[in-house]
Design a protein around this motif. Sequence first.
Motif, short mmCIF file in Angstrom:
data_model
loop_
_atom_site.label_atom_id
_atom_site.label_comp_id
_atom_site.label_asym_id
_atom_site.label_seq_id
_atom_site.Cartn_x
_atom_site.Cartn_y
_atom_site.Cartn_z
N VAL A 134 0.82 -1.21 -0.12
CA VAL A 134 -0.15 0.05 0.14
C VAL A 134 0.98 1.21 0.06
O VAL A 134 1.75 1.57 1.03
CB VAL A 134 -0.88 -0.09 1.38
N VAL A 135 0.94 2.13 -1.28
CA VAL A 135 1.79 3.21 -1.24
C VAL A 135 1.16 4.29 -0.24
O VAL A 135 0.22 4.90 -0.28
CB VAL A 135 1.70 3.65 -2.76
N GLY A 136 2.15 4.55 0.77
CA GLY A 136 2.18 5.41 1.67
C GLY A 136 2.75 6.74 1.31
O GLY A 136 3.65 6.49 0.62
N ALA A 137 2.03 8.02 1.67
CA ALA A 137 2.74 9.08 1.29
C ALA A 137 2.52 10.24 2.32
O ALA A 137 2.08 11.39 2.21
CB ALA A 137 2.10 9.63 -0.14
N ASP A 138 2.69 9.98 3.69
CA ASP A 138 2.48 11.04 4.79
C ASP A 138 3.59 12.02 4.43
O ASP A 138 4.98 11.73 4.37
CB ASP A 138 2.93 10.15 6.18
N ASN A 139 3.20 13.14 4.31
CA ASN A 139 3.65 14.66 4.09
C ASN A 139 3.65 15.46 5.02
O ASN A 139 3.70 16.82 4.80
CB ASN A 139 3.33 14.98 2.79
N GLU B 182 6.10 18.08 -6.16
CA GLU B 182 7.05 17.30 -5.63
C GLU B 182 6.60 15.96 -5.13
O GLU B 182 7.32 15.13 -5.30
CB GLU B 182 7.79 18.34 -4.46
N LEU B 183 5.58 16.01 -4.48
CA LEU B 183 5.19 14.71 -3.66
C LEU B 183 4.67 13.87 -4.48
O LEU B 183 5.02 12.68 -4.81
CB LEU B 183 3.64 15.00 -2.65
N ARG B 184 3.95 14.16 -5.71
CA ARG B 184 3.58 13.42 -6.87
C ARG B 184 4.43 13.11 -7.60
O ARG B 184 4.60 11.60 -7.92
CB ARG B 184 2.43 14.27 -7.90
N ARG B 185 5.50 13.44 -7.81
CA ARG B 185 6.71 13.09 -8.68
C ARG B 185 7.60 12.33 -7.72
O ARG B 185 8.15 11.11 -8.20
CB ARG B 185 7.77 14.31 -8.86
N GLU B 186 7.57 12.55 -6.57
CA GLU B 186 8.29 11.44 -5.71
C GLU B 186 7.49 10.00 -5.62
O GLU B 186 8.36 9.03 -5.47
CB GLU B 186 8.29 12.09 -3.96
N ILE B 187 6.21 10.17 -5.40
CA ILE B 187 5.40 8.80 -5.38
C ILE B 187 5.83 8.19 -6.66
O ILE B 187 5.97 6.90 -6.92
CB ILE B 187 4.10 9.12 -5.34
N ASN C 281 20.22 2.20 -12.78
CA ASN C 281 20.56 3.54 -13.01
C ASN C 281 19.68 4.63 -13.11
O ASN C 281 19.61 5.16 -14.36
CB ASN C 281 21.51 3.45 -14.51
N PHE C 282 18.70 4.60 -12.20
CA PHE C 282 17.48 5.48 -12.15
C PHE C 282 17.82 6.69 -11.41
O PHE C 282 18.58 6.85 -10.52
CB PHE C 282 16.47 4.85 -11.43
N THR C 283 17.42 7.86 -12.18
CA THR C 283 17.64 8.90 -11.42
C THR C 283 16.43 10.07 -11.40
O THR C 283 15.71 10.10 -12.30
CB THR C 283 18.42 10.07 -12.64
N GLY C 284 15.95 10.03 -10.16
CA GLY C 284 14.75 10.81 -10.01
C GLY C 284 14.77 12.13 -9.60
O GLY C 284 16.14 12.73 -9.83
N ALA C 285 13.72 12.78 -9.13
CA ALA C 285 13.88 14.32 -8.69
C ALA C 285 14.57 14.38 -7.59
O ALA C 285 15.46 15.46 -7.44
CB ALA C 285 12.53 14.78 -8.93
N ARG C 286 14.65 13.35 -6.69
CA ARG C 286 15.33 13.79 -5.63
C ARG C 286 16.11 12.55 -4.99
O ARG C 286 16.81 12.59 -3.79
CB ARG C 286 14.15 13.85 -4.14
#
Length: 276
Positions: A89-94, A111-116, A154-159
Motif C-alpha cells: 500500500v503506497v503511503g505518502a505521509d507528508n 514534488e510529492l506526486r513526482r516522488e511517489i 541506473n535510475f535518476t529521480g527528482a530527489r
Amino acid sequence: MTLLLALELGDADEETARAAEAAGFALVTLGDSPGGPGIEAGVRAAHLARRTSRIGLAPTLHVTTTEPFHLATQLASLDHASLGRAAWVVGADNTPAALATVGGVPLSDDELRREIADVITVARQLWDSWEDDAVIREVATGRFLDADRVHHVNFTGARFTVTGPLITPRPPQGHPVVLGADTLGVTELLDIALIAATDLDELVERTARARAHGVPLVFADLDFAVFESWRDRLDGVVDGVRLNAAGPTTQPPPGGSTLREALGLPRPANQFAGAR
C-alpha cells in the motif's frame, strides 16, 4: 461477479489475519504512521508471512520516509517469505511530524506526486533487476548466478538516484501487487486503486476515471455498514472492497497460489530480459 475482499488490519493481531483468511478475504492491508507507536507495518507483515498460508499481505510503506532501495528490498523479501503473497500500500505521509523522522520537510503537491511516481517506478525496475533465471547454482563451475542476467537500473529521480541491482533475486510474483489511493495522482502506476467515496455516484465516477487511466483493478474503501448497504449495487462497478473493520461476511477464497493469481493479475514481464 464475486467481489474480492480486503481488510485493513491497523494494529490487529495474527488471530484477526487468520480469521480474515478463513473468511475468504483476498488480502489484508497493514496501516502505518512514520514515528508512530507500535511495530512497523513491513515487520508485522513479515511476521504474518509464516503464520498465514493463502491471504495476501500488504504493508503500508511511505515513499516520503523510506529509502526507495530499502523499500523495494523489503517488499521483495516479503514476497519470498510469503511464497508470492506480498503487496504494497503506497503511503505518502507528508506531514511535518512524519518528515521530521528522517530530517526532512514537507513537499509541495507537485514534488510529492513526482516522488511517489519515482519510487514506484524504481521499485518496479529493481524487482526486475534480477531476471527470473539469474540464479543458476552451477555446482561444476561454482557459479551461484549468471552475472549477465543481473542488471543495474541506473535510475535518476527528482530527489534520489539508484544504481542497483537489488540484493535479492526477483520476487516470485515478478512484482508485488501495488495498491494506492486514486487521489495520489499516479493511478496509472498502480495495480489496484483504492477509492474512498462518500456516495455511490461519486464511487462510480471516480472508478470510471481510474479505469480510464489504465489501472487493472479498483477497490472501494468502505466501512462495513456502508458495504452492507451498497453490496448489491457494487457488482459491475468495482472489482473489490477494502473494509476497515471485519463483519459477518464469508465467501469462497479466491484461487491461485500467488496473490496476483488470486486477483487475476498477470505476472509482469521482466523489462530487462533480453537486454544483454
